[in-house]
Design a protein around this motif. Structure first.
Motif, PDB file in Angstrom:
ATOM      1  N   PHE A 242       0.822  -1.202   0.000  1.00 57.08           N
ATOM      2  CA  PHE A 242       0.000   0.000   0.000  1.00 57.08           C
ATOM      3  C   PHE A 242       0.860   1.257   0.000  1.00 57.08           C
ATOM      4  N   ALA A 243       0.552   2.168  -0.917  1.00 52.06           N
ATOM      5  CA  ALA A 243       1.266   3.440  -0.956  1.00 52.06           C
ATOM      6  C   ALA A 243       0.866   4.314   0.218  1.00 52.06           C
ATOM      7  N   THR A 244      -0.419   4.271   0.581  1.00 55.60           N
ATOM      8  CA  THR A 244      -0.916   5.021   1.737  1.00 55.60           C
ATOM      9  C   THR A 244      -1.854   4.131   2.533  1.00 55.60           C
ATOM     10  N   SER A 245      -1.853   4.336   3.838  1.00 57.83           N
ATOM     11  CA  SER A 245      -2.723   3.564   4.722  1.00 57.83           C
ATOM     12  C   SER A 245      -3.259   4.491   5.800  1.00 57.83           C
ATOM     13  N   THR A 246      -4.581   4.612   5.875  1.00 55.27           N
ATOM     14  CA  THR A 246      -5.232   5.489   6.842  1.00 55.27           C
ATOM     15  C   THR A 246      -6.040   4.642   7.815  1.00 55.27           C
ATOM     16  N   LYS A 247      -5.699   4.721   9.085  1.00 53.55           N
ATOM     17  CA  LYS A 247      -6.438   3.965  10.097  1.00 53.55           C
ATOM     18  C   LYS A 247      -7.710   4.711  10.484  1.00 53.55           C
ATOM     19  N   THR A 248      -8.762   3.953  10.752  1.00 49.92           N
ATOM     20  CA  THR A 248     -10.014   4.531  11.225  1.00 49.92           C
ATOM     21  C   THR A 248     -10.541   3.672  12.362  1.00 49.92           C
ATOM     22  N   ARG A 249     -11.417   4.257  13.180  1.00 52.61           N
ATOM     23  CA  ARG A 249     -11.942   3.546  14.347  1.00 52.61           C
ATOM     24  C   ARG A 249     -13.451   3.345  14.292  1.00 52.61           C
ATOM     25  N   SER A 250     -14.079   3.694  13.169  1.00 53.56           N
ATOM     26  CA  SER A 250     -15.530   3.556  13.081  1.00 53.56           C
ATOM     27  C   SER A 250     -15.943   3.490  11.626  1.00 53.56           C
ATOM     28  N   ASN A 251     -17.163   3.018  11.392  1.00 51.66           N
ATOM     29  CA  ASN A 251     -17.692   3.006  10.036  1.00 51.66           C
ATOM     30  C   ASN A 251     -17.811   4.419   9.480  1.00 51.66           C
ATOM     31  N   VAL A 252     -18.250   5.352  10.315  1.00 51.46           N
ATOM     32  CA  VAL A 252     -18.420   6.736   9.874  1.00 51.46           C
ATOM     33  C   VAL A 252     -17.100   7.287   9.346  1.00 51.46           C
ATOM     34  N   ALA A 253     -16.023   7.074  10.111  1.00 50.12           N
ATOM     35  CA  ALA A 253     -14.711   7.557   9.686  1.00 50.12           C
ATOM     36  C   ALA A 253     -14.239   6.818   8.443  1.00 50.12           C
ATOM     37  N   GLY A 254     -14.514   5.527   8.361  1.00 49.39           N
ATOM     38  CA  GLY A 254     -14.096   4.754   7.203  1.00 49.39           C
ATOM     39  C   GLY A 254     -14.768   5.217   5.925  1.00 49.39           C
ATOM     40  N   ILE A 255     -16.060   5.526   6.006  1.00 48.17           N
ATOM     41  CA  ILE A 255     -16.774   6.020   4.823  1.00 48.17           C
ATOM     42  C   ILE A 255     -16.259   7.400   4.436  1.00 48.17           C
ATOM     43  N   ARG A 256     -16.032   8.252   5.423  1.00 53.29           N
ATOM     44  CA  ARG A 256     -15.504   9.592   5.142  1.00 53.29           C
ATOM     45  C   ARG A 256     -14.160   9.503   4.431  1.00 53.29           C
ATOM     46  N   GLU A 257     -13.259   8.686   4.945  1.00 58.28           N
ATOM     47  CA  GLU A 257     -11.930   8.563   4.337  1.00 58.28           C
ATOM     48  C   GLU A 257     -12.017   7.943   2.942  1.00 58.28           C
ATOM     49  N   THR A 258     -12.956   7.031   2.748  1.00 63.24           N
ATOM     50  CA  THR A 258     -13.124   6.426   1.428  1.00 63.24           C
ATOM     51  C   THR A 258     -13.589   7.459   0.413  1.00 63.24           C
ATOM     52  N   LEU A 259     -14.554   8.285   0.806  1.00 64.62           N
ATOM     53  CA  LEU A 259     -15.031   9.339  -0.085  1.00 64.62           C
ATOM     54  C   LEU A 259     -13.900  10.307  -0.450  1.00 64.62           C
ATOM     55  N   GLU A 260     -13.069  10.655   0.531  1.00 62.87           N
ATOM     56  CA  GLU A 260     -11.950  11.551   0.259  1.00 62.87           C
ATOM     57  C   GLU A 260     -10.937  10.894  -0.669  1.00 62.87           C
ATOM     58  N   ALA A 261     -10.711   9.597  -0.481  1.00 63.72           N
ATOM     59  CA  ALA A 261      -9.764   8.886  -1.344  1.00 63.72           C
ATOM     60  C   ALA A 261     -10.292   8.781  -2.767  1.00 63.72           C
ATOM     61  N   ILE A 262     -11.607   8.580  -2.922  1.00 63.08           N
ATOM     62  CA  ILE A 262     -12.207   8.540  -4.255  1.00 63.08           C
ATOM     63  C   ILE A 262     -12.035   9.885  -4.943  1.00 63.08           C
TER      64      ILE A 262
END
Length: 400
Positions: free
Chosen positions: A248-268
Motif C-alpha cells: 500500500f502506498a498510503t494507509s489510513t487507520k479509522t476507528r468507526s464506520n463513519v470515519a471509514g466512509i468519510r476517508e473512502t469518499l476523500e480517497a475517491i
C-alpha cells in the motif's frame, strides 16, 4: 478513470458454508439472523441485489438489480480477519493461524519474558480487553507486569497503563514479541499494543495509541502486484495493518464506520483528481468489533441501516468506468452462541458499467483478486476466476 474500490463489511456473512460444522458454526447466518430479528431497512443494498443472493427478511428481491450479485466461499483454513483479507488478496492459507483459547503455553510466555526483559506477566487468558484491564489493571500498576491476553482471533495482546509502562516501551515490547517471540508455530496474525490510562476503577483504553504488528504475507498480495504495474494503492481502516503495510502506498487507520466512509469518499475524490489508476481497499469494522463480538443484534442492524443510507453517496462519488464492490471477510453472527467469528459465505455486490449479472456462488475469495487484476488489464497470476471481464477502458496502460 481506472478506479476500483472494495469495501469490506467486516463480519457480515450471509449463511453457513458447507464446512461450517468443522469450525463449530453449523447454522450460523449473520445477515439472515440479523434481518430476521431486527429487520433493518436496507433499500439501497436491496436495489443492488442483496435480496437476490438469498431470501432475507425485509429485503425485497428486485427484478432489475443495479449491481452484480452473488456470494463467495472461503477456502483458507481459518475464519479470522487476516485470513479473510489475505484470501481476498489472492493468498490461500492451508494452515490456520494459531489461536490460544486456554491462554498461551508456558514456553511462549517464558520466551516473551526472556526476549522483552519483563520480569513477569499477568493475565495469560482469552478475554475481553476492557474486562481484563478492569480486573487486572490495579495489579499491573502495583507490579509493573504487563497484561498479556488473547481472543478468539490469532492475536497476542499486551496491555499496559501509560504510567507504569510508557508508550514507547510498550511498542518496543510488542515489536520484540512480533519479531522474536511470535514466530514459527506461534506466528500469530497480529501482536497488538493496548495502552490504557486513568485511575483504578476508571481505566480507559487509549484507542488512538493502539498499535498492531501484523504477520507479513508469505508472498506478494494483490496490492503489491498492482503497485508493480503502476496502480496507486490505498488502504483504509485496518486493511493496511492486516498486511503489515505491504503493497500500500498510503494507509489510513479509522476507528468507526463513519470515519471509514468519510476517508473512502476523500480517497475517491483524490483518485478522480489525480487521474491515476487507483485501487482503494476499505474495511468497515463496526459490524464485527462493536456488535458481532458483543452479541448485539440490534446494534448490528442499526450499523447495516446506517451504511445503507450512505451507499448512494458512495455511488455518486464514483467516476465513469469505475467499480465499487461490497463484500465481507467472514461472518460474525451476533445471535450465535459465543462471540467468535463464524464460518460463512460472504456477500458479493459489485456495481460497474454493465451491472445486473448473477455471479452465483464463487469457489473462493481469491476470485476477488483475480477480478481486480482483470479490471486493470493485468495477468491473472492467482488461482481465482475473474467475475469481472477484462475492461479495455480500464486498463493500466491507459495511464502509462
Amino acid at each position: 478513470m481506472p478506479l476500483f474500490v472494495t469495501i469490506v463489511l467486516d463480519g457480515v456473512g450471509i449463511g453457513a458454508q458447507p464446512d461450517a460444522a468443522e469450525f463449530g458454526d453449523a447454522g450460523a447466518d449473520t445477515l439472515g439472523h440479523v434481518c430476521g430479528v431486527a429487520t433493518p431497512s436496507l433499500p439501497n443494498m436491496a436495489r443492488w441485489g442483496l435480496g437476490r443472493i438469498r431470501p432475507l427478511a425485509g429485503v425485497r428481491p428486485t427484478e432489475r438489480p443495479a449491481a452484480d450479485f452473488g456470494k463467495m466461499r472461503e477456502i483458507s483454513a481459518g475464519k479470522d480477519s487476516t485470513t479473510g483479507h489475505w484470501e481476498l488478496a489472492g493468498i490461500r492459507m492451508d494452515r490456520p493461524l494459531p489461536t490460544y483459547p486456554d491462554g498461551f503455553p508456558d514456553d511462549l510466555v517464558e520466551l516473551f519474558l526472556v526476549e522483552t526483559g519483563c520480569e513477569r506477566a499477568i493475565g495469560n487468558e482469552a478475554a475481553s480487553g476492557t474486562e481484563i484491564v478492569r480486573r487486572l489493571g490495579t495489579e499491573h500498576l502495583r507490579t509493573g507486569a504487563p497484561i498479556i491476553y488473547t481472543s478468539a482471533d490469532s492475536v497476542f495482546q499486551v496491555a499496559a497503563h501509560v504510567d507504569a509502562m510508557p508508550l514507547e516501551r510498550l511498542y518496543e515490547v510488542c515489536r520484540i514479541t512480533r519479531d522474536r517471540v511470535c514466530v514459527g508455530s506461534h506466528a500469530v496474525g497480529r501482536v497488538i499494543a493496548r495502552p490504557f490510562h486513568g485511575p483504578a476503577g476508571a481505566f480507559e483504553r487509549i484507542s488512538s495509541d493502539r498499535r498492531d504488528y501484523s504477520l507479513r504475507p508469505p508472498r506478494p498480495p494483490l496490492q503489491s502486484l498492482l503497485q508493480d504495474a503502476g496502480v496507486e494503492t490505498v488502504a483504509i481502516g485496518k486493511v493496511g495493518d492486516l498486511f503489515d503495510g505491504v503493497g500500500f502506498a498510503t494507509s489510513t487507520k479509522t476507528r468507526s464506520n463513519v470515519a471509514g466512509i468519510r476517508e473512502t469518499l476523500e480517497a475517491i475524490e483524490a483518485a478522480a483528481g489525480s487521474g491515476r489508476p487507483t485501487f482503494i481497499w476499505t474495511n468497515l469494522v463496526d459490524f464485527d468489533q462493536e456488535y458481532g463480538h458483543r452479541n448485539d443484534v440490534h446494534g448490528f442492524a442499526a450499523a447495516l441501516r446506517d451504511f445503507d443510507e450512505r451507499l448512494p453517496e458512495l455511488e455518486k462519488a464514483m467516476p465513469a468506468h469505475s467499480v465499487l464492490l461490497l463484500t465481507a471477510d467472514h461472518g460474525n453472527d451476533p445471535t450465535f452462541p459465543g462471540t467468535d467469528h463464524t464460518r460463512e459465505y460472504v456477500p458479493l455486490l459489485m456495481k460497474h458499467e454493465r451491472s445486473g449479472r448473477d455471479l452465483g456462488a464463487r469457489d473462493s475469495f481469491v476470485d476477488h483478486a483475480a477480478s481486480v487484476l482483470a479490471y486493470f488489464g493485468l495477468e491473472n497470476t492467482t488461482e481465482g476466476k475473474p467475475f469481472l471481464p477484462r475492461a479495455g477502458s480500464s486498463r493500466v496502460t491507459s495511464a502509462e
